[in-house]
Design an enzyme around this catalytic site. Structure first.
Site, PDB file in Angstrom:
ATOM      1  N   THR A 101       0.662  -1.524   0.294  1.00  0.00           N
ATOM      2  CA  THR A 101       0.173  -0.163  -0.122  1.00  0.00           C
ATOM      3  C   THR A 101       0.910   1.622  -0.124  1.00  0.00           C
ATOM      4  OG1 THR A 101      -1.466  -1.057   1.253  1.00  0.00           O
ATOM      5  CG2 THR A 101      -2.193   0.801   1.061  1.00  0.00           C
TER       6      THR A 101
ATOM      7  N   ILE B 261       8.540 -11.870  -1.560  1.00  0.00           N
ATOM      8  CA  ILE B 261       7.879 -11.266  -0.645  1.00  0.00           C
ATOM      9  C   ILE B 261       6.845 -10.852  -0.998  1.00  0.00           C
ATOM     10  CG2 ILE B 261       9.581  -9.839   1.239  1.00  0.00           C
ATOM     11  CD1 ILE B 261      11.665  -9.721  -0.281  1.00  0.00           C
TER      12      ILE B 261
ATOM     13  N   LYS C 280     -17.322   3.996   5.659  1.00  0.00           N
ATOM     14  CA  LYS C 280     -17.351   3.674   7.026  1.00  0.00           C
ATOM     15  C   LYS C 280     -17.540   4.913   7.536  1.00  0.00           C
ATOM     16  CE  LYS C 280     -13.296   3.653  10.453  1.00  0.00           C
ATOM     17  NZ  LYS C 280     -12.089   2.966  10.997  1.00  0.00           N
TER      18      LYS C 280
HETATM   19  P1  FAD Z   1       4.189  -4.045   3.159  1.00  0.00           P
HETATM   20  O1  FAD Z   1       2.566  -4.317   2.509  1.00  0.00           O
HETATM   21  O2  FAD Z   1       5.009  -5.118   4.130  1.00  0.00           O
HETATM   22  O3  FAD Z   1       4.218  -4.317   1.701  1.00  0.00           O
HETATM   23  C1  FAD Z   1       6.419  -4.790   1.508  1.00  0.00           C
HETATM   24  C2  FAD Z   1       6.997  -4.367  -0.044  1.00  0.00           C
HETATM   25  O4  FAD Z   1       8.524  -4.130   0.230  1.00  0.00           O
HETATM   26  C3  FAD Z   1       6.386  -5.693  -0.332  1.00  0.00           C
HETATM   27  O5  FAD Z   1       5.963  -5.230  -1.925  1.00  0.00           O
HETATM   28  C4  FAD Z   1       7.446  -6.385  -0.726  1.00  0.00           C
HETATM   29  O6  FAD Z   1       7.806  -7.234  -1.713  1.00  0.00           O
HETATM   30  C5  FAD Z   1       8.337  -5.063  -0.915  1.00  0.00           C
HETATM   31  N1  FAD Z   1       9.770  -5.942  -0.443  1.00  0.00           N
HETATM   32  C6  FAD Z   1      10.290  -6.493  -0.043  1.00  0.00           C
HETATM   33  N2  FAD Z   1      11.681  -6.372   0.928  1.00  0.00           N
HETATM   34  C7  FAD Z   1      12.060  -6.583  -0.415  1.00  0.00           C
HETATM   35  C8  FAD Z   1      12.939  -6.873  -1.280  1.00  0.00           C
HETATM   36  N3  FAD Z   1      14.267  -7.169  -0.245  1.00  0.00           N
HETATM   37  N4  FAD Z   1      13.460  -6.398  -2.449  1.00  0.00           N
HETATM   38  C9  FAD Z   1      12.590  -6.232  -2.537  1.00  0.00           C
HETATM   39  N5  FAD Z   1      11.095  -5.353  -2.530  1.00  0.00           N
HETATM   40  C10 FAD Z   1      10.536  -6.141  -1.496  1.00  0.00           C
HETATM   41  N6  FAD Z   1      -3.620  -0.050   8.134  1.00  0.00           N
HETATM   42  C11 FAD Z   1      -4.786   0.795   8.284  1.00  0.00           C
HETATM   43  O7  FAD Z   1      -4.654   2.221   8.265  1.00  0.00           O
HETATM   44  N7  FAD Z   1      -6.072   0.428   9.046  1.00  0.00           N
HETATM   45  C12 FAD Z   1      -5.809  -0.827   8.924  1.00  0.00           C
HETATM   46  O8  FAD Z   1      -7.147  -1.046   9.195  1.00  0.00           O
HETATM   47  C13 FAD Z   1      -4.536  -0.898   8.982  1.00  0.00           C
HETATM   48  N8  FAD Z   1      -4.603  -2.430   9.255  1.00  0.00           N
HETATM   49  C14 FAD Z   1      -3.808  -3.890  10.083  1.00  0.00           C
HETATM   50  C15 FAD Z   1      -3.831  -4.623  10.775  1.00  0.00           C
HETATM   51  C16 FAD Z   1      -2.155  -5.107  11.307  1.00  0.00           C
HETATM   52  C17 FAD Z   1      -2.237  -6.228  11.716  1.00  0.00           C
HETATM   53  C18 FAD Z   1      -0.697  -4.628  10.488  1.00  0.00           C
HETATM   54  C19 FAD Z   1       0.293  -5.437  11.068  1.00  0.00           C
HETATM   55  C20 FAD Z   1      -1.459  -2.907   9.584  1.00  0.00           C
HETATM   56  C21 FAD Z   1      -2.304  -2.660   9.629  1.00  0.00           C
HETATM   57  N9  FAD Z   1      -2.561  -1.093   9.066  1.00  0.00           N
HETATM   58  C22 FAD Z   1      -3.296  -0.840   8.739  1.00  0.00           C
HETATM   59  C23 FAD Z   1      -1.076  -1.002   8.735  1.00  0.00           C
HETATM   60  C24 FAD Z   1      -1.207  -1.486   6.819  1.00  0.00           C
HETATM   61  O9  FAD Z   1      -1.530  -2.689   6.830  1.00  0.00           O
HETATM   62  C25 FAD Z   1       0.606  -1.203   6.666  1.00  0.00           C
HETATM   63  O10 FAD Z   1       0.413   0.766   6.631  1.00  0.00           O
HETATM   64  C26 FAD Z   1      -0.024  -0.952   4.747  1.00  0.00           C
HETATM   65  O11 FAD Z   1      -0.347  -2.199   4.249  1.00  0.00           O
HETATM   66  C27 FAD Z   1       1.714  -0.750   4.633  1.00  0.00           C
HETATM   67  O12 FAD Z   1       2.175  -1.416   4.356  1.00  0.00           O
HETATM   68  P2  FAD Z   1       3.597  -1.387   3.631  1.00  0.00           P
HETATM   69  O13 FAD Z   1       3.599  -1.034   1.773  1.00  0.00           O
HETATM   70  O14 FAD Z   1       4.092  -0.174   4.221  1.00  0.00           O
HETATM   71  O15 FAD Z   1       4.291  -2.556   3.761  1.00  0.00           O
END
Ligand code: FAD
Length: 503
Positions: free
Chosen positions: A16, A44, A80
């Site tokens: 996201t 990943i 919501k």
């Molecule tokens: P991730 O979704 O983990 O994405 C990480 C990315 O990095 C992936 O594409 C992966 O492939 C890539 N990556 C990692 N390492 C490498 C590598 N070595 N090489 C290449 N690519 C790599 N937020 C809300 O606003 N509302 C909610 O209701 C909510 N509920 C949640 C419930 C839980 C239990 C959790 C843990 C989080 C929740 N969140 C919520 C937070 C929300 O899910 C995150 O803020 C959001 O999904 C962003 O995630 P991210 O993109 O930072 O990380």
């Protein structure tokens, strides 16, 4: 003059955070300002949760010029109106942190103070009945606000629930169609400049080296660049927010389609319920210090409304934040920057606000340290205020039925939060600290919902006679009830406006 313009940005991560960032940069900078590469690895997975939002997300959608109905269809989205908290004050108790106005202020005094006076004198309707979102939620109704003069229908505030995977896909299409280049591959190495420690390039497993001027770390909890490469450090807040695990599982939908997120307190944490068009998202956030993973998993599976659609997935986290959210030429956005549990659905909002702040402080190749410091100061302020708001939910409780609740009820809390609670207890006033994200109405609803009652109401309430206040309250409630009668059900509204196709 030397050209100091940033020529290339690399975003690492396609969850996201990565795709929200890529989409916004593509929209704001346009296709010709600089190259934007997003690197992600299909090996990943993303966290795959993060499905409830707060109303500010509409600003993000507006920035991208999204058609809201199309966005809802493509993400199986629902609307919501707030968050219902169950069992937080005491077992069996419920309240709604509803978006939007609470009653109607009178003669420049907050509605709550009139309600408080009347509730001290007689048995009157609860506070929620005087909020349009609260009254509509009780009947599972929804409508978008429209120009209806003074009616509360003009002021409905709402957010969305959506499928996290579909949301990232939707934004990916958006970003790629505006020039963002996606590279599939796992980052295995990060090259730093020997002199200043800035990031120069990332190396993929394939051997491909991608250089850039500016790196945005959206790699999730692992914080590949901000921590892995730059060793920025992490501030741990587990002593205030002890939950450190979550089981997540989707289940089949049930009727009615509720227009709110639910947060149900459990013996060592809480369970979320997020209704989407095609399924319900559920999760149990808990503290491993007070409950085993197996017990937490079975509590979740025993408390689903429909049949589980997958095996539960366990997520581990440490609540806190990166010591510097922006360090050198690396900005962390999303989970790589820190994490607070989704009790008030703030993580996606924090992604959005980091993106907005990035636009204000957009760097050139000099990376002005004062700008970076100010960015970090503002970001810290924002997360610390949200942190305090979350602590409030745990700390102000009557629950004494488990070790976890005893710990939360009696733990020491940040001074700023103590002051806020004490002020409210004294005279019902809430001081909003300049740009803090949750406004006084949110603080009011949660402090009230968790059971605090001020000792005194605003003195100027006494300017109005008891009869006059009583009539006004009756009038406000009548208008709210009539407005809710007018609204379609949440399910009807979606069927008529933004029903997703069958999957
Ligand atoms: P991730 O979704 O983990 O994405 C990480 C990315 O990095 C992936 O594409 C992966 O492939 C890539 N990556 C990692 N390492 C490498 C590598 N070595 N090489 C290449 N690519 C790599 N937020 C809300 O606003 N509302 C909610 O209701 C909510 N509920 C949640 C419930 C839980 C239990 C959790 C843990 C989080 C929740 N969140 C919520 C937070 C929300 O899910 C995150 O803020 C959001 O999904 C962003 O995630 P991210 O993109 O930072 O990380």
């Amino acid at each position: 003059m030397t050209d100091n313009r940033i020529k290339k940005i690399v975003i690492v991560g396609g969850g996201t955070a990565g795709w929200m960032t890529a989409a916004a940069i593509a929209k704001v900078l346009g296709a010709n300002y600089c190259d934007v590469d997003l690197v992600e690895s299909e090996e990943i997975s993303t966290v795959g949760v993060g499905e409830a939002t707060i109303p500010q997300i509409q600003l993000f959608n507006r920035l991208l010029d999204l058609d809201e109905d199309e966005f809802m269809r493509k993400t199986q989205g629902t609307f919501k109106l707030g968050i219902q908290f169950v069992n937080w004050t005491r077992i069996g108790h419920k309240y709604l942190h509803a978006f939007g106005d609470v009653g109607k202020d009178m003669d420049a005094i907050q509605f709550y103070h009139y309600w408080l006076k009347m509730s001290q004198m007689s048995d009157i309707d609860d506070l929620e009945s005087y909020t349009i979102s609260g009254a509509a939620s009780r009947q599972n109704k929804f409508i978008r606000p429209f120009d209806a003069g003074n009616s509360p229908l003009s002021g409905i505030a709402y957010a969305f629930h959506f499928d996290a995977g579909l949301y990232a896909r939707f934004l990916r299409e958006y970003a790629e169609s505006r020039g963002v280049k996606r590279t599939e591959g796992k980052v295995v190495d990060v090259r730093l400049n020997n002199d200043n420690g800035f990031i120069e390039a990332v190396t993929l497993e394939s051997g491909q080296v991608i250089e850039a001027d500016f790196f945005i770390d959206c790699s999730g909890f692992r914080g590949l660049l901000i921590e892995g490469a730059l060793k920025t450090g992490y501030e741990d807040w587990t002593h205030w927010l002890p939950c450190d695990r979550a089981w997540a599982v989707p289940c089949e939908s049930v009727e009615p389609l509720t227009p709110y997120t639910q947060s149900i307190a459990r013996p060592a944490g809480w369970q979320w319920r997020i209704p989407l068009q095609h399924r319900i998202g559920n999760g149990h956030v808990f503290s491993s210090k007070f409950m085993s993973e197996d017990e937490a998993r079975s509590i979740l599976l025993n408390n689903l409304d429909g049949k589980a659609l997958a095996e539960p997935k366990l997520l581990r986290f440490v609540t806190g934040k990166r010591k510097k959210i922006w360090n050198k030429n690396c900005l962390s956005i999303g989970l790589s920057s820190g994490f607070m549990e989704p009790l008030e659905s703030t993580s996606i909002h924090l992604i959005q606000s980091s993106i907005a702040r990035l636009m204000s402080f957009f760097p050139n190749k000099n990376f002005d340290q004062e700008d970076i410091d100010e960015f970090n100061r503002q970001a810290d302020f924002e997360v610390e205020k949200i942190r305090d708001f979350l602590i409030l939910h745990y700390h102000v409780t009557e629950r004494d039925d488990s070790e976890f609740w005893n710990y939360c009820r009696t733990m020491s809390i940040p001074d700023a939060l103590t002051q806020k609670i004490e002020q409210f207890k004294k005279n019902g006033r809430i001081y909003r600290n300049s740009s803090e994200m949750f406004n006084d109405l949110s603080w009011l609803e949660v402090m009230h919902g968790q059971g605090i009652r001020p000792r005194a109401y605003h003195p100027l309430v006494d300017r109005m006679s008891v009869d006059a206040i009583s009539q006004r309250l009756v009038g406000i409630k009548r208008v709210i009830d009539q407005s809710v009668d007018y609204m379609p059900t949440h399910a009807q509204f979606i069927a008529e406006n933004c029903k997703a196709g069958r999957r």
